[in-house]
Design an enzyme around this catalytic site. Structure first.
Site, PDB file in Angstrom:
ATOM      1  N   GLY A 224       0.516  -2.187   1.987  1.00 21.65           N
ATOM      2  CA  GLY A 224      -0.346  -1.060   2.340  1.00 21.65           C
ATOM      3  C   GLY A 224      -0.100  -0.459   3.697  1.00 21.65           C
TER       4      GLY A 224
ATOM      5  N   GLY B 294      -3.225  -9.107   4.445  1.00 19.76           N
ATOM      6  CA  GLY B 294      -2.405 -10.270   4.756  1.00 19.76           C
ATOM      7  C   GLY B 294      -1.028  -9.753   5.113  1.00 19.76           C
TER       8      GLY B 294
ATOM      9  N   GLY C 270       2.535  -1.279   5.822  1.00 15.45           N
ATOM     10  CA  GLY C 270       3.957  -1.024   6.000  1.00 15.45           C
ATOM     11  C   GLY C 270       4.423   0.254   5.324  1.00 15.45           C
ATOM     12  N   GLU C 271       3.857   0.558   4.166  1.00 12.98           N
ATOM     13  CA  GLU C 271       4.278   1.741   3.412  1.00 12.98           C
ATOM     14  C   GLU C 271       3.631   3.032   3.907  1.00 12.98           C
ATOM     15  OE1 GLU C 271       3.620   1.030  -0.772  1.00 12.98           O
ATOM     16  OE2 GLU C 271       4.339  -1.039  -0.570  1.00 12.98           O
ATOM     17  N   ASN C 272       2.440   2.914   4.513  1.00 13.75           N
ATOM     18  CA  ASN C 272       1.659   4.122   4.794  1.00 13.75           C
ATOM     19  C   ASN C 272       1.418   4.433   6.270  1.00 13.75           C
ATOM     20  OD1 ASN C 272       0.980   4.872   1.970  1.00 13.75           O
ATOM     21  ND2 ASN C 272      -0.003   2.866   1.975  1.00 13.75           N
TER      22      ASN C 272
ATOM     23  N   ARG D 102      -6.084   2.551   9.192  1.00 13.94           N
ATOM     24  CA  ARG D 102      -6.402   3.986   9.289  1.00 13.94           C
ATOM     25  C   ARG D 102      -7.566   4.227  10.238  1.00 13.94           C
ATOM     26  NH1 ARG D 102      -6.876   4.402   2.870  1.00 13.94           N
ATOM     27  NH2 ARG D 102      -7.997   2.490   3.439  1.00 13.94           N
TER      28      ARG D 102
ATOM     29  N   HIS E 211       3.682 -14.611  -0.297  1.00 17.21           N
ATOM     30  CA  HIS E 211       4.137 -13.239  -0.619  1.00 17.21           C
ATOM     31  C   HIS E 211       5.582 -13.249  -1.142  1.00 17.21           C
ATOM     32  CE1 HIS E 211       1.164 -11.639   2.671  1.00 17.21           C
ATOM     33  NE2 HIS E 211       0.558 -11.713   1.487  1.00 17.21           N
TER      34      HIS E 211
ATOM     35  N   ASP F 179      -9.055  -2.075   8.921  1.00 15.84           N
ATOM     36  CA  ASP F 179      -8.402  -0.955   8.242  1.00 15.84           C
ATOM     37  C   ASP F 179      -7.575  -0.202   9.279  1.00 15.84           C
ATOM     38  OD1 ASP F 179      -7.786   1.591   7.120  1.00 15.84           O
ATOM     39  OD2 ASP F 179      -9.427   1.359   5.689  1.00 15.84           O
TER      40      ASP F 179
ATOM     41  N   ARG G 291       0.748 -15.043 -11.967  1.00 14.76           N
ATOM     42  CA  ARG G 291       0.962 -15.286 -10.544  1.00 14.76           C
ATOM     43  C   ARG G 291       0.282 -16.604 -10.180  1.00 14.76           C
ATOM     44  NH1 ARG G 291      -2.432 -13.387  -5.442  1.00 14.76           N
ATOM     45  NH2 ARG G 291      -0.976 -14.001  -3.795  1.00 14.76           N
TER      46      ARG G 291
ATOM     47  N   GLU H 164       4.954  -6.303  -7.050  1.00 10.56           N
ATOM     48  CA  GLU H 164       4.892  -7.716  -7.405  1.00 10.56           C
ATOM     49  C   GLU H 164       4.710  -7.910  -8.904  1.00 10.56           C
ATOM     50  OE1 GLU H 164       2.856 -10.208  -4.132  1.00 10.56           O
ATOM     51  OE2 GLU H 164       2.035  -8.186  -3.866  1.00 10.56           O
TER      52      GLU H 164
ATOM     53  N   ARG I  47      -7.012 -12.594   9.756  1.00 14.71           N
ATOM     54  CA  ARG I  47      -6.442 -13.881  10.140  1.00 14.71           C
ATOM     55  C   ARG I  47      -5.754 -13.781  11.489  1.00 14.71           C
ATOM     56  NH1 ARG I  47      -3.331 -14.130   4.599  1.00 14.71           N
ATOM     57  NH2 ARG I  47      -5.063 -14.333   3.141  1.00 14.71           N
TER      58      ARG I  47
ATOM     59  N   ASN J 102      -3.021 -11.777 -12.816  1.00 14.97           N
ATOM     60  CA  ASN J 102      -3.258 -12.310 -11.472  1.00 14.97           C
ATOM     61  C   ASN J 102      -4.726 -12.699 -11.413  1.00 14.97           C
ATOM     62  OD1 ASN J 102      -3.621 -12.857  -8.765  1.00 14.97           O
ATOM     63  ND2 ASN J 102      -2.643 -11.000  -8.033  1.00 14.97           N
TER      64      ASN J 102
ATOM     65  N   GLY K 212       0.100  -5.918   4.881  1.00 11.18           N
ATOM     66  CA  GLY K 212      -1.136  -5.493   4.245  1.00 11.18           C
ATOM     67  C   GLY K 212      -2.275  -6.117   5.011  1.00 11.18           C
TER      68      GLY K 212
END
Length: 401
Positions: free
Chosen positions: A333, A215, A335-337, A287, A183, A285, A94, A387, A244, A10, A213
């Site tokens: 990032g 993005g 979505g998973e956490n 968090r 994505h 971020d 990629r 990915e 964005r 990538n 994430g």
């Protein structure tokens, strides 16, 4: 022994991320990153995963992408995994933008390279770097199949009713203006992984995938095929992101130019780098935003609420597009956490069959899992994206035909 390894590259404008995988069992043999290419402070981090060795790090100038890939090759050779290995079947690259030309993984030749270059105006920040990585890798291993896997490819199945903007057709066609989506490797991987989690074939499942994430993008996937996605001509459209804006009235641009006296480049920078969460509250971020909310910060709370409001709108819209939804999958990032994001995104949508189980949603893990109640009509899943594995899988399948 037949060749079963795929090196995934990538290439960014000043970085190269890589993984070496063995496709017999999809195991990772090595992974690493070269960053700040072209600077005196370049850094290479390499982890020999197959041997369980410790991460090696080297600092010092890396002049260009050719030097970066040679350094990667040297690190791999130290672990007996060099680019000259007969076990290497392909290098998978990629590539961000494939336009309407590339709808599936493609073995790279000079004609393919020329077309990727022709698409640079659609992805001026990404395709040039992708091309540099491809050309460098081809020079190092001219005998080896090089495969391009395109971020946009998964979304080329969108019907014209979803892909077309409502502007003059001749103007749109002349300038290749349409919704391409991005994505795509993540949406492809996660939609199939969600079907497996439900114990079904992808063609039997309708899924809304939320790649959240820095993005962020959403997709509506019917029977394994993308029928709509939130990003458009560029990755700016759609959800609120880290920096964005996502969806915005196009006339805001005219207003900023005419009344605000801003140049096109200044507006571009504003919408891509100074908007979204960072524009709303100064942090991108999640968090930190949640920490600020817990401390009573109203600015952070408003930013979070705007983020969730947009997310809910897309969930509802894609529910309508699909007609029947079997699952919503959160990935990447945030979505998973971020359990708070998942909970807030489906709150109030119980009449659509959506809910999360508080205890399940609070559990963290690296494996795909359901976080909805057992009797939920629509399953809510957390599916870590991969990915690199998706690129390797597509590249390997192509060269082994």
């Amino acid at each position: 022994m037949s060749a079963t390894r795929v090196l995934v590259l990538n290439s960014g404008s000043s970085s190269v991320k890589y993984q070496l995988l063995d496709m017999r069992d999809s195991s990772r043999l090595a992974a690493g990153l070269v960053e700040r290419i072209g600077e005196e402070t370049s850094r290479l981090r390499h982890t020999p995963l197959a041997s369980g060795g410790e991460t090696r790090e080297s600092l010092g100038p890396v002049a260009d992408h050719e030097a970066a890939l040679k350094a990667v090759a040297e690190e791999l050779s130290r672990d007996g995994l060099g680019l000259d290995s007969p076990e290497l079947a392909a290098i998978g690259h990629r590539v961000v933008h494939g336009g309407r030309t590339f709808t599936e993984p493609t073995v790279i030749d000079d004609t393919v390279l020329a077309e990727i270059e022709r698409l640079i105006p659609l992805a001026p920040l990404h395709n040039p770097a992708n091309l540099t990585g491809i050309r460098t890798a081809r020079a190092l291993r001219p005998d080896l199949p090089q495969v391009a896997v395109f971020d946009t490819a998964f979304h080329t199945t969108m019907p014209e009713s979803a892909a077309r903007y409502a502007i003059d057709v001749a103007t749109a066609d002349e300038h290749r203006i349409r919704r391409y989506g991005f994505h795509g490797t993540s949406h492809a991987y996660v939609s199939r992984a969600t079907a497996r989690l439900l114990g079904k074939a992808p063609e039997d499942v309708n899924v809304i995938v939320l790649h959240l994430g820095n993005g962020a993008s959403a997709s509506a996937v019917r029977g394994g095929t993308c029928v709509d996605t939130s990003m458009g001509l560029t990755p700016l459209e759609g959800l609120v992101m880290g920096t964005r804006s996502g969806d915005i009235d196009p006339a805001v641009i005219f207003h900023l130019a005419r009344v605000g006296g801003m140049s096109i480049d200044e507006i571009d920078t504003l919408l891509n780098k100074k908007s979204g969460l960072i524009g709303l509250c100064g942090d991108n971020d999640m968090r930190e935003i949640r920490r600020r909310i817990d401390a009573g910060d109203e600015e952070a709370k408003l930013a979070f609420d705007i983020y969730i409001h947009r997310l809910k709108k897309y969930i509802g819209a894609y529910y309508a597009v699909l007609g029947r939804v079997d699952a919503i999958a959160f990935t990447a990032g945030v979505g998973e956490n971020a359990s708070e994001v998942r909970e807030a995104a489906v709150a109030g949508l119980e009449t659509l069959g959506l809910a999360v189980d508080g205890a399940l949603n609070a559990v963290r893990g690296d494996e795909p899992r359901l976080v909805s109640p057992a009797d939920a009509r629509v399953k809510v899943a957390v599916v870590p994206t991969d990915e690199e594995l998706e690129i390797a899988t597509q590249a390997y399948a192509l060269v082994k035909k």
